[in-house]
Design an enzyme around this catalytic site. Structure first.
Site, PDB file in Angstrom:
ATOM      1  N   TYR A  91       0.818  -1.212   0.000  1.00  0.00           N
ATOM      2  CA  TYR A  91       0.000   0.000   0.000  1.00  0.00           C
ATOM      3  C   TYR A  91       0.852   1.262   0.000  1.00  0.00           C
ATOM      4  CZ  TYR A  91      -3.985   2.977   1.345  1.00  0.00           C
ATOM      5  OH  TYR A  91      -4.974   3.931   1.388  1.00  0.00           O
ATOM      6  N   SER A 187       1.627  -7.466   2.098  1.00  0.00           N
ATOM      7  CA  SER A 187       0.565  -6.562   2.537  1.00  0.00           C
ATOM      8  C   SER A 187      -0.477  -6.409   1.424  1.00  0.00           C
ATOM      9  CB  SER A 187       1.164  -5.222   2.962  1.00  0.00           C
ATOM     10  OG  SER A 187       0.221  -4.446   3.652  1.00  0.00           O
ATOM     11  N   GLN A 188      -0.629  -5.209   0.837  1.00  0.00           N
ATOM     12  CA  GLN A 188      -1.550  -5.055  -0.279  1.00  0.00           C
ATOM     13  C   GLN A 188      -1.196  -6.022  -1.409  1.00  0.00           C
ATOM     14  OE1 GLN A 188      -3.097  -1.121  -2.277  1.00  0.00           O
ATOM     15  NE2 GLN A 188      -1.122  -1.596  -3.170  1.00  0.00           N
ATOM     16  N   ASP A 273       1.620  -8.247  14.423  1.00  0.00           N
ATOM     17  CA  ASP A 273       1.290  -7.306  13.348  1.00  0.00           C
ATOM     18  C   ASP A 273       0.026  -6.528  13.717  1.00  0.00           C
ATOM     19  OD1 ASP A 273       0.696  -5.986  10.987  1.00  0.00           O
ATOM     20  OD2 ASP A 273       1.027  -7.741   9.705  1.00  0.00           O
ATOM     21  N   HIS A 302       4.382  -5.895  11.106  1.00  0.00           N
ATOM     22  CA  HIS A 302       4.005  -5.967   9.704  1.00  0.00           C
ATOM     23  C   HIS A 302       5.201  -6.194   8.780  1.00  0.00           C
ATOM     24  CE1 HIS A 302       1.029  -5.727   6.628  1.00  0.00           C
ATOM     25  NE2 HIS A 302       1.525  -4.643   6.065  1.00  0.00           N
TER      26      HIS A 302
END
Length: 322
Positions: A91, A187-188, A273, A302
């Site tokens: 992201y 992540s994204q 996370d 994360h």
């Protein structure tokens, strides 16, 4: 701190999935609509002083026929088509420069990096605008609530279709073995990998790290961290839109793609996370229909496994592509 469920609970955590009856029809229509636009992939060779690699500046037509940028990087002087990793970005990041993506080409694989429309100013630079001209309504700063009052106008509909088209674009290069394409991202990018695995039936594998875009309802009510907090801030103001928002998000929930995904998968999760709570990652992992493994990093947030997970991914690729 360990703020979420215990590891024992996480390993069996399968919450109810908020799937709409027209989920498959929605995505079939979205993909069919995109096929009305020529892919028109262009690979322009560029020199970034990487003497052992060939690098290409890529443009292909994504959602709505809008151009999406990327990179294609592969070892020089290869005699036959190579397995290819399609990389989706976290992201806020963009495609950066080829020197940011040397792991997989250095290991002998082709790499296709997809820029993320509208993003690329929070960390790595991006070059792809989000040229969507339909009124998508008010949103909280960021991308999570752009067009969120309808699945047709939601920002991630465009990004998910871009990602499906990126697989097609990667396969169009003569140096790519079309039967050995794997997608990966953190992540994204991990959430996009799961979505693509549910939409593209013939991938060779996926490698989602600490995936985002999974189990929205729990994520939004469990963490105050961005990007999920963009949704909670939007709902704090638009108090009458809660049902509408979560109805839209159900079309983009990684759990609903995971039950449709069959390629071998290597997940990772950080148990501390606070950006993508571990229960949201395990929700997608536990529903994943294909052969799967997960690497758990007990004291990490994360960032997940970082180089440790890179080593795991290289071993995984060797196993599934040999």
């Amino acid at each position: 701190m360990l703020y979420d469920l215990s590891l024992e609970e996480l390993q069996v955590y399968k919450p109810e999935r908020p799937e709409q009856q027209d989920f498959d029809a929605f995505w079939k229509r979205s993909i069919t609509d995109s096929q009305g636009f020529a892919l028109n992939t262009q690979f322009n060779k560029v020199d970034y002083n990487l003497s052992l690699l060939d690098t290409y500046d890529v443009t292909f037509n994504g959602f709505g026929g809008q151009p999406v940028k990327g990179w294609f990087i592969c070892p020089k002087n290869t005699k036959k088509p190579l397995p290819c990793v399609v990389k989706f970005i976290g992201y806020g990041g963009g495609r950066g420069f080829p020197i940011d993506w040397l792991l997989f080409p250095s290991a002998g694989y082709a790499l296709f990096v997809m820029d993320t429309r509208g993003q690329g100013s929070s960390w790595l630079r991006g070059d792809t605008p989000d040229n969507f001209d339909q009124d998508s309504g008010p949103h909280y700063p960021g991308f999570m609530t752009q067009g969120i009052l309808s699945p047709d106008t939601y920002y991630y509909r465009r990004v998910f279709i871009d990602a499906v088209r990126a697989i097609q674009a990667a396969r169009s290069h003569p140096q790519v073995d079309k039967d050995r394409v794997v997608c990966s991202g953190g992540s994204q990018g991990g959430g996009l990998s799961i979505a693509v695995a549910g939409l593209v039936p013939d991938l060779a594998g996926i490698m989602p790290d600490v995936p985002f875009l999974c189990h929205f309802k729990r994520a939004v009510t469990l963490t105050d961290e961005r990007p999920y907090s963009e949704i909670s801030h939007f709902l704090k103001t638009h108090r009458d839109k809660i049902e509408t928002v979560f109805n839209t998000l159900s079309y983009f929930d990684g759990m609903n793609f995971a039950v449709r995904a069959k390629p071998p998968a290597l997940f990772s999760v950080g148990l501390m996370d606070t950006t993508c709570p571990p229960s949201t990652v395990f929700a997608a992992y536990n529903y994943y229909a294909g052969r799967k493994e997960i690497r758990t990093y007990e004291f990490n947030l994360h960032e997940g496994g970082e180089s440790y997970q890179d080593l795991e991914k290289l071993k995984f690729l060797k196993t599934i592509l040999s």
